[in-house]
Design an enzyme around this catalytic site. Structure first.
Site, PDB file in Angstrom:
ATOM      1  N   HIS A   1       0.822  -1.217   0.000  1.00 24.03           N
ATOM      2  CA  HIS A   1       0.000   0.000   0.000  1.00 24.03           C
ATOM      3  C   HIS A   1       0.854   1.264   0.000  1.00 24.03           C
ATOM      4  O   HIS A   1       0.436   2.300  -0.504  1.00 24.03           O
ATOM      5  CB  HIS A   1      -0.984  -0.010   1.177  1.00 24.03           C
ATOM      6  CG  HIS A   1      -2.199  -0.849   0.926  1.00 24.03           C
ATOM      7  ND1 HIS A   1      -3.480  -0.363   0.996  1.00 24.03           N
ATOM      8  CD2 HIS A   1      -2.314  -2.155   0.567  1.00 24.03           C
ATOM      9  CE1 HIS A   1      -4.342  -1.333   0.702  1.00 24.03           C
ATOM     10  NE2 HIS A   1      -3.667  -2.433   0.449  1.00 24.03           N
ATOM     11  N   ASP A   2       2.049   1.170   0.575  1.00 20.49           N
ATOM     12  CA  ASP A   2       2.951   2.318   0.501  1.00 20.49           C
ATOM     13  C   ASP A   2       3.377   2.557  -0.945  1.00 20.49           C
ATOM     14  O   ASP A   2       3.227   3.654  -1.479  1.00 20.49           O
ATOM     15  CB  ASP A   2       4.180   2.089   1.392  1.00 20.49           C
ATOM     16  CG  ASP A   2       5.141   3.280   1.328  1.00 20.49           C
ATOM     17  OD1 ASP A   2       4.647   4.416   1.179  1.00 20.49           O
ATOM     18  OD2 ASP A   2       6.369   3.074   1.424  1.00 20.49           O
TER      19      ASP A   2
ATOM     20  N   VAL B   1       0.994   4.052  -3.845  1.00 17.85           N
ATOM     21  CA  VAL B   1       0.631   5.474  -3.885  1.00 17.85           C
ATOM     22  C   VAL B   1       1.888   6.313  -3.674  1.00 17.85           C
ATOM     23  O   VAL B   1       2.576   6.160  -2.670  1.00 17.85           O
ATOM     24  CB  VAL B   1      -0.412   5.810  -2.790  1.00 17.85           C
ATOM     25  CG1 VAL B   1      -0.751   7.294  -2.813  1.00 17.85           C
ATOM     26  CG2 VAL B   1      -1.668   4.967  -2.956  1.00 17.85           C
TER      27      VAL B   1
ATOM     28  N   GLY C   1       4.727   6.001  -4.927  1.00 25.07           N
ATOM     29  CA  GLY C   1       5.938   5.196  -4.853  1.00 25.07           C
ATOM     30  C   GLY C   1       6.259   4.819  -3.408  1.00 25.07           C
ATOM     31  O   GLY C   1       5.515   5.179  -2.485  1.00 25.07           O
TER      32      GLY C   1
ATOM     33  N   SER D   1       4.651   7.238   2.591  1.00 21.83           N
ATOM     34  CA  SER D   1       3.515   8.171   2.708  1.00 21.83           C
ATOM     35  C   SER D   1       2.346   7.511   3.437  1.00 21.83           C
ATOM     36  O   SER D   1       1.529   8.194   4.051  1.00 21.83           O
ATOM     37  CB  SER D   1       3.071   8.675   1.331  1.00 21.83           C
ATOM     38  OG  SER D   1       2.782   7.586   0.478  1.00 21.83           O
TER      39      SER D   1
ATOM     40  N   ASP E   1       3.756 -20.677   0.139  1.00 24.25           N
ATOM     41  CA  ASP E   1       3.897 -21.691  -0.908  1.00 24.25           C
ATOM     42  C   ASP E   1       2.974 -21.350  -2.085  1.00 24.25           C
ATOM     43  O   ASP E   1       2.358 -20.293  -2.102  1.00 24.25           O
ATOM     44  CB  ASP E   1       3.548 -23.081  -0.335  1.00 24.25           C
ATOM     45  CG  ASP E   1       2.148 -23.084   0.293  1.00 24.25           C
ATOM     46  OD1 ASP E   1       1.373 -22.121   0.078  1.00 24.25           O
ATOM     47  OD2 ASP E   1       1.836 -24.045   1.005  1.00 24.25           O
TER      48      ASP E   1
END
Ligand code: HEM
Ligand SMILES: *[C@@H]1O[C@H](CO)[C@@H](O)[C@H](O)[C@H]1NC(C)=O
Length: 324
Positions: free
Chosen positions: A72-73, A76, A78, A82, A251
């Site tokens: 998730h970082d 948005v 990069g 944020s 796996d």
């Protein structure tokens, strides 16, 4: 039998070609380096690894949450941490972030690093290292990371609107990944992170509901599995494993589950029914040994997403707020 083998080997050939092409295009961004902290904070990775392991032994569910937090970082602005900024209107306060966890783990690692190497290690690099270590703790692959990401000074809740929720179609997912410089292969292999971790029932409730009302699922869903989910999801805040067969092991069972119509998210199961993604699902399901290596290549590609204005970045002193 013979025809099947031929089919398999042409699928593997295609697969190898795709991986190699993927690696060529994954040239590292200019400012990232394997030895970035070699002189300034030699023990950086050892400290992160020790802390993630400690938290894992207290509560093993944190590992999956850390991997998702990193995704998730990077999805948005990069990989600029944020997602960690905590103020009204920040990404972290958005609806799309409400089931994210692991913030306290990152804060704890950061506090330790500020003692050992003050003002040196970015929160974005901590997220990157922690996601790798979390993968290893679930018996997944290890890979080498490059470091040197800067922490961003901006975070906007509305920008999380693009992060997939599990209700999109495949075209949408492909286009989203493409907008981040990630390929179809990256989409299928990174979705394989759902071989561990959990979802809230809230996220899948509509899938179970649709089935009840129309007598028909949005797509095939194994009847026994559906029955299990309905019993398990008595309330929206309940959790259910993303991988119904081996939820704690990194796996390829995520892919074999899809073949049995036992994907939890709508978007998981779609990978098995869309002709663009199906051949890759089949490769990973039938050749378990290619999953770990390919996953690590794509994780590096995800971790190296940087946005242009990363030049204004900083090394935050506390991960949840920008420096004064
Ligand atoms: C392809 C698009 C993706 C979609 C639609 C998607 C969607 C979701 C959803 C809906 C959840 C459960 C949220 C809840 O608690 O209700 C989840 C969990 C998770 N996702 Fe994804 N995801 C995607 C890609 C990824 C990627 C690229 C990664 C990492 C490489 C990832 C790693 C995880 C992990 C580890 C969890 C479990 C988190 C936990 O147990 O706390 N996902 N994802
Ligand atoms: C897939 O999603 C996109 C964007 O959300 C939408 O524009 C498109 O119509 C959808 N395609 C199909 C076949 O449903």
């Amino acid at each position: 039998m013979k025809a099947k083998t031929a089919l398999n080997s042409s699928a593997s050939f295609l697969f190898v070609v795709t991986v190699v092409l993927g690696m060529v295009s994954a040239a590292s961004p200019q400012n990232l380096d394997y030895g970035y902290y070699h002189h300034s904070c030699e023990d950086f990775e050892a400290i992160v690894s020790r802390k993630v392991t400690q938290w894992f032994h207290k509560d093993a569910t944190f590992a999956a949450s850390l991997i998702r937090l990193h995704f998730h970082d990077c999805a948005v602005r990069g990989c600029d941490a944020s997602i960690l900024l905590d103020y009204p209107g920040s990404e972290r306060r958005a609806d799309a972030s409400k089931t994210l966890r692991g913030f306290e783990v990152i804060d704890d690692i950061k506090a330790e690093l500020e003692k050992k190497c003050p003002r040196t290690v970015s929160c974005a690099d901590i997220l990157t290292a922690a996601a790798r270590d979390a993968t290893v703790l679930h018996k997944g692959p290890f890979w080498a990371n490059q470091y040197g990401r800067k922490d961003g000074r901006e975070s906007n809740a509305h920008e999380t609107d693009v992060v997939p929720t599990g209700h999109e179609n495949i075209t949408h997912l492909i286009e989203f990944f493409q907008s981040k410089g990630l390929s179809l292969l990256d989409l299928v292999i990174l979705s394989g992170a759902h071989t561990i971790g959990r979802s809230t029932c809230d996220t899948v409730q509509d899938r179970l509901q649709n089935y009840k009302e129309s007598g028909q699922a949005d797509q095939a869903i194994d009847p026994k599995y559906l029955n299990y989910l309905k019993r398990k999801c008595i309330s929206a805040s309940e959790y259910v494993d993303l991988d119904a067969t081996t939820p704690n092991t990194f796996d390829n069972a995520y892919y074999t589950n899809l073949q049995k119509n036992m994907g939890l998210l709508y978007t998981d199961q779609l990978l098995q029914s869309d002709p663009r993604t199906l051949p890759l699902v089949t490769s990973f399901a039938t050749q378990p040994s290619i999953f770990p290596y390919t996953f690590s290549v794509s994780m590096v590609r995800l971790s190296n997403i940087l946005q242009d204005e990363d030049g204004d970045g900083e090394v935050r002193i506390q991960c949840h707020s920008i420096n004064p």
